[in-house]
Design a protein around this motif. Structure first.
Motif, PDB file in Angstrom:
ATOM      1  N   ILE A  43     -12.889  12.446   4.381  1.00  0.00           N
ATOM      2  CA  ILE A  43     -12.371  11.509   5.377  1.00  0.00           C
ATOM      3  C   ILE A  43     -12.288  10.108   4.791  1.00  0.00           C
ATOM      4  N   ALA A  44     -13.355   9.684   4.097  1.00  0.00           N
ATOM      5  CA  ALA A  44     -13.347   8.369   3.467  1.00  0.00           C
ATOM      6  C   ALA A  44     -12.273   8.293   2.386  1.00  0.00           C
ATOM      7  N   ALA A  45     -12.040   9.399   1.676  1.00  0.00           N
ATOM      8  CA  ALA A  45     -11.010   9.417   0.644  1.00  0.00           C
ATOM      9  C   ALA A  45      -9.618   9.247   1.254  1.00  0.00           C
ATOM     10  N   GLN A  46      -9.377   9.904   2.384  1.00  0.00           N
ATOM     11  CA  GLN A  46      -8.085   9.739   3.060  1.00  0.00           C
ATOM     12  C   GLN A  46      -7.923   8.320   3.596  1.00  0.00           C
ATOM     13  N   GLN A  47      -9.003   7.724   4.080  1.00  0.00           N
ATOM     14  CA  GLN A  47      -8.944   6.342   4.535  1.00  0.00           C
ATOM     15  C   GLN A  47      -8.662   5.402   3.366  1.00  0.00           C
ATOM     16  N   ARG A  48      -9.278   5.688   2.212  1.00  0.00           N
ATOM     17  CA  ARG A  48      -8.995   4.891   1.014  1.00  0.00           C
ATOM     18  C   ARG A  48      -7.517   4.991   0.637  1.00  0.00           C
ATOM     19  N   ASP A  49      -6.968   6.208   0.652  1.00  0.00           N
ATOM     20  CA  ASP A  49      -5.555   6.388   0.311  1.00  0.00           C
ATOM     21  C   ASP A  49      -4.664   5.617   1.275  1.00  0.00           C
ATOM     22  N   LEU A  50      -5.037   5.605   2.541  1.00  0.00           N
ATOM     23  CA  LEU A  50      -4.254   4.867   3.534  1.00  0.00           C
ATOM     24  C   LEU A  50      -4.251   3.375   3.217  1.00  0.00           C
ATOM     25  N   VAL A  51      -5.408   2.848   2.837  1.00  0.00           N
ATOM     26  CA  VAL A  51      -5.511   1.429   2.483  1.00  0.00           C
ATOM     27  C   VAL A  51      -4.672   1.118   1.243  1.00  0.00           C
ATOM     28  N   ILE A  52      -4.770   1.978   0.220  1.00  0.00           N
ATOM     29  CA  ILE A  52      -4.042   1.730  -1.026  1.00  0.00           C
ATOM     30  C   ILE A  52      -2.533   1.804  -0.814  1.00  0.00           C
ATOM     31  N   ILE A  53      -2.072   2.839  -0.119  1.00  0.00           N
ATOM     32  CA  ILE A  53      -0.634   2.988   0.116  1.00  0.00           C
ATOM     33  C   ILE A  53      -0.103   1.822   0.948  1.00  0.00           C
ATOM     34  N   SER A  54      -0.842   1.419   1.976  1.00  0.00           N
ATOM     35  CA  SER A  54      -0.415   0.288   2.803  1.00  0.00           C
ATOM     36  C   SER A  54      -0.346  -0.989   1.975  1.00  0.00           C
ATOM     37  N   THR A  55      -1.315  -1.189   1.105  1.00  0.00           N
ATOM     38  CA  THR A  55      -1.323  -2.388   0.258  1.00  0.00           C
ATOM     39  C   THR A  55      -0.133  -2.394  -0.687  1.00  0.00           C
ATOM     40  N   VAL A  56       0.147  -1.243  -1.310  1.00  0.00           N
ATOM     41  CA  VAL A  56       1.281  -1.155  -2.236  1.00  0.00           C
ATOM     42  C   VAL A  56       2.593  -1.418  -1.514  1.00  0.00           C
ATOM     43  N   LEU A  57       2.753  -0.860  -0.324  1.00  0.00           N
ATOM     44  CA  LEU A  57       3.983  -1.086   0.438  1.00  0.00           C
ATOM     45  C   LEU A  57       4.170  -2.563   0.761  1.00  0.00           C
ATOM     46  N   MET A  58       3.081  -3.236   1.127  1.00  0.00           N
ATOM     47  CA  MET A  58       3.188  -4.663   1.421  1.00  0.00           C
ATOM     48  C   MET A  58       3.460  -5.485   0.162  1.00  0.00           C
ATOM     49  N   LEU A  59       2.907  -5.038  -0.971  1.00  0.00           N
ATOM     50  CA  LEU A  59       3.143  -5.760  -2.227  1.00  0.00           C
ATOM     51  C   LEU A  59       4.596  -5.651  -2.677  1.00  0.00           C
ATOM     52  N   LEU A  60       5.305  -4.609  -2.210  1.00  0.00           N
ATOM     53  CA  LEU A  60       6.729  -4.489  -2.539  1.00  0.00           C
ATOM     54  C   LEU A  60       7.521  -5.678  -2.011  1.00  0.00           C
ATOM     55  N   ILE A  61       7.030  -6.322  -0.978  1.00  0.00           N
ATOM     56  CA  ILE A  61       7.665  -7.524  -0.442  1.00  0.00           C
ATOM     57  C   ILE A  61       6.985  -8.773  -0.982  1.00  0.00           C
ATOM     58  N   ILE A  67      10.029  -1.472   5.090  1.00  0.00           N
ATOM     59  CA  ILE A  67       8.584  -1.482   4.825  1.00  0.00           C
ATOM     60  C   ILE A  67       7.815  -1.323   6.134  1.00  0.00           C
ATOM     61  N   ILE A  68       8.245  -2.024   7.174  1.00  0.00           N
ATOM     62  CA  ILE A  68       7.577  -1.937   8.478  1.00  0.00           C
ATOM     63  C   ILE A  68       7.685  -0.528   9.051  1.00  0.00           C
ATOM     64  N   VAL A  69       8.861   0.099   8.910  1.00  0.00           N
ATOM     65  CA  VAL A  69       9.039   1.469   9.397  1.00  0.00           C
ATOM     66  C   VAL A  69       8.096   2.416   8.655  1.00  0.00           C
ATOM     67  N   CYS A  70       8.003   2.264   7.347  1.00  0.00           N
ATOM     68  CA  CYS A  70       7.106   3.125   6.557  1.00  0.00           C
ATOM     69  C   CYS A  70       5.652   2.895   6.936  1.00  0.00           C
ATOM     70  N   LEU A  71       5.268   1.627   7.090  1.00  0.00           N
ATOM     71  CA  LEU A  71       3.892   1.314   7.480  1.00  0.00           C
ATOM     72  C   LEU A  71       3.573   1.857   8.863  1.00  0.00           C
ATOM     73  N   GLY A  72       4.533   1.722   9.781  1.00  0.00           N
ATOM     74  CA  GLY A  72       4.329   2.225  11.135  1.00  0.00           C
ATOM     75  C   GLY A  72       4.135   3.730  11.161  1.00  0.00           C
ATOM     76  N   ALA A  73       4.978   4.465  10.429  1.00  0.00           N
ATOM     77  CA  ALA A  73       4.861   5.924  10.379  1.00  0.00           C
ATOM     78  C   ALA A  73       3.543   6.336   9.724  1.00  0.00           C
ATOM     79  N   LEU A  74       3.181   5.654   8.641  1.00  0.00           N
ATOM     80  CA  LEU A  74       1.936   5.962   7.940  1.00  0.00           C
ATOM     81  C   LEU A  74       0.724   5.707   8.828  1.00  0.00           C
ATOM     82  N   THR A  75       0.743   4.580   9.516  1.00  0.00           N
ATOM     83  CA  THR A  75      -0.377   4.229  10.398  1.00  0.00           C
ATOM     84  C   THR A  75      -0.477   5.190  11.576  1.00  0.00           C
ATOM     85  N   TRP A  76       0.656   5.551  12.145  1.00  0.00           N
ATOM     86  CA  TRP A  76       0.660   6.472  13.294  1.00  0.00           C
ATOM     87  C   TRP A  76       0.074   7.820  12.894  1.00  0.00           C
ATOM     88  N   MET A  77       0.505   8.345  11.753  1.00  0.00           N
ATOM     89  CA  MET A  77      -0.016   9.639  11.302  1.00  0.00           C
ATOM     90  C   MET A  77      -1.497   9.533  10.954  1.00  0.00           C
TER      91      MET A  77
END
Length: 386
Positions: A30-48, A93-103
């Motif tokens: 569970i913590a590993a999946q939460q870590r992946d969520l944080v990393i992916i969200s950070t990378v998506l935001m860094l794209l901007i 980016i917002i659409v991707c973040l929204g879908a990722l966060t919702w899931m």
């Protein structure tokens, strides 16, 4: 390198050696999946963020005052292509973040049973999960293992790759149960139950603590969480049982009193009904449980005459628990809790009348008719328990 320079670098080396990246390298799925969520969200935001920061430096340098070769268009005010780039990229980016966060919000819901042990292994439905009742006290953690009949203070253990179901409450103020290597933090509140489902994938000893300030002893409110193989966990349970001692109502009321920097303690047996009583704030013998009062309220309550009966449910650790209506500790006496036959808990007695589930307690109580104030009374608690 001179001796002076080496001495100057020692504080930096000490600081770096003290860094703990357990959140980015957890031992639980569970913590590993939460870590992946944080990393992916950070990378998506860094794209901007990264292109914007880079373009800011580029524009400042290219269009500096001394660069006479740069295009100068003071009347320029619009570009459709530029507008499309400026708005479409952040929108995607917002659409991707929204879908990722919702899931992630649904898949990592702490109340949701876990569906896998790790990425390559599903949960074996034939094996029962490990149930652990967690109680946040001032200032220590109580862990009750209902399936094994043992209890510990400031020590928690679980087998590797076995799902864990935590049932969490508190005795007084709100706290937060957090083991970074296992899963995210979950609040613990008096009179309420929260849940956490998790699994530990690697053997080891991990730190757990309260992540919510709760008073003077907060800094010492931590514990060790042991991830063990099956044999190691069985040995740990046997060690707890061999410690002897019994944790019942009287022992709990003593344990519940505020204390700081408590050492690890174990009990070989525990009252099977203790966690339910803690959750319903009625550990004192004869005190009306929160679930009983909720059942009375659900059937019409006691009107204006029953208002005073809610006051003694509030907890006041520093002025003697239940001291609300006078100088002595008091509580609302229970009226409908049946006496349990020998060897049977009150939770196992079936209600003789129509029943309805009660939120939070997970219990069933008899149907009550509206009562008058004479139907129950305010009882004074013995001074020896205060």
């Amino acid at each position: 390198m001179s001796r002076l320079k080496i001495l100057a670098l020692l504080p930096l080396a000490a600081a770096l050696s003290g860094c703990n990246y357990i959140v980015l390298a957890p031992a639980g799925d569970i913590a590993a999946q939460q870590r992946d969520l944080v990393i992916i969200s950070t990378v998506l935001m860094l794209l901007i963020v990264v292109p914007v920061m880079a373009l800011t430096v580029l524009f400042a340098w290219r269009y500096r005052q001394s660069n006479t070769s740069a295009r100068y268009e003071p009347d320029w005010d619009h570009s459709t292509k530029l507008e499309l780039v400026i708005w479409s990229a952040p929108l995607l980016i917002i659409v991707c973040l929204g879908a990722l966060t919702w899931m992630g919000t649904h898949l990592l819901d702490p109340y949701r049973n876990i569906g896998r042990i790790h990425a390559e292994r599903a949960v074996d439905q034939s094996k029962a999960p490990l149930d652990v009742d967690v109680v946040a006290l001032d200032w220590k953690w109580l862990f009750i293992y209902p399936d094994y009949g043992i209890a510990t203070v400031n020590e928690l253990a679980a087998p590797v790759d076995r799902p864990i179901n935590f049932h969490i409450t508190a005795s007084s103020v709100m706290n937060s149960f957090y083991i970074p290597a296992l899963a995210g933090q979950i609040y613990a509140m008096p009179g309420m139950e929260t849940s956490l489902h998790a699994v530990i994938n690697h053997a080891g000893t991990y730190r757990g603590f309260s992540a919510n300030y709760s008073g003077a002893g907060f800094s010492g409110m931590h514990f060790n969480f042991h991830g063990l193989d099956d044999k190691g966990f069985d040995a740990w349970v046997a060690q707890a049982k061999s410690a002897g001692g019994s944790l019942g109502r009287a022992e709990y009321l003593q344990l519940e009193k505020p204390s700081e920097n408590e050492p690890v303690r174990r009990w070989g047996t525990v009252d099977a009904d203790l966690y339910r009583l803690i959750l319903n704030m009625c550990v004192e013998t004869g005190k009306m449980c929160q679930s009983e009062m909720m059942a009375i309220d659900a059937k019409g309550g006691n009107g204006h005459e029953g208002l005073n009966n809610t006051l003694p449910l509030s907890y006041d650790k520093y002025a003697r628990r239940g001291t609300v209506l006078g100088p002595e500790p008091v509580f609302v006496a229970g009226t409908c809790t049946p006496e349990a036959p020998q060897g049977q808990t009150t939770a196992s007695i079936k209600a003789p009348l129509d029943t309805a589930p009660l939120t939070g307690a997970g219990l069933k109580r008899p149907t009550f008719a509206p009562l008058k104030s004479s139907s129950f009374f305010i009882g004074q608690r013995p001074k020896s328990d205060s």
